[in-house]
Design a protein around this motif. Structure first.
Motif, short mmCIF file in Angstrom:
data_model
loop_
_atom_site.label_atom_id
_atom_site.label_comp_id
_atom_site.label_asym_id
_atom_site.label_seq_id
_atom_site.Cartn_x
_atom_site.Cartn_y
_atom_site.Cartn_z
N TYR A 1 -6.84 -9.92 -3.79
CA TYR A 1 -6.66 -8.63 -3.14
C TYR A 1 -7.24 -7.51 -4.01
N TRP B 1 -4.31 -1.21 -0.55
CA TRP B 1 -4.63 -2.63 -0.66
C TRP B 1 -5.64 -3.06 0.40
N GLY C 1 -7.47 -8.96 1.63
CA GLY C 1 -7.50 -10.20 0.87
C GLY C 1 -8.66 -11.10 1.25
#
Length: 118
Positions: free
Chosen positions: A94, A108, A111
């Motif tokens: 991530y 974030w 991923g």
């Protein structure tokens, strides 16, 4: 608000290399930290490497000497060059951007899977 899009994950044999990229859109300025974290199945998310707006880098002991974090300010992109990959490096990686000053916030990416297997 900062949007992050990771790319570059995949399947690689032990000893191989991969380069992850994370393109950031939105306003990133001032003091901030860009980094990579990873989470393996059944384990907690852990720090892999970070780089500050002042270009100070930090690495987890498990990746020192094998991984290199860098960034391109013009492209607003952070990279993770991973060499000498091991099966234990298998995880979802991530991207993270932590704004510190004058704005604060934790952002974030979605991923990207890295699998190291023969």
């Amino acid at each position: 608000q900062v949007q992050l899009v990771e790319s570059g994950g995949g399947l690689v044999q032990p000893g191989g290399s991969l380069r992850l990229s994370c393109a950031a859109s939105g306003s990133i300025f001032g003091i901030y930290v860009m980094g990579w974290y990873r989470q393996a199945p059944g384990k907690q998310r852990e720090l892999v490497a970070t780089i500050t707006s002042g270009d100070i880098t930090n690495y987890a002991d498990s990746v020192k000497g094998r991984f290199t974090i860098s960034r391109d300010n013009v492209k607003n992109t952070v990279y993770l060059q991973m060499n000498s990959l091991k099966p234990e490096d298998t995880a979802v990686y991530y991207c993270n951007v932590r704004l510190i000053f004058p704005r604060s916030g934790d952002n974030w990416g979605q991923g990207t899977q890295v699998t190291v297997s023969s």
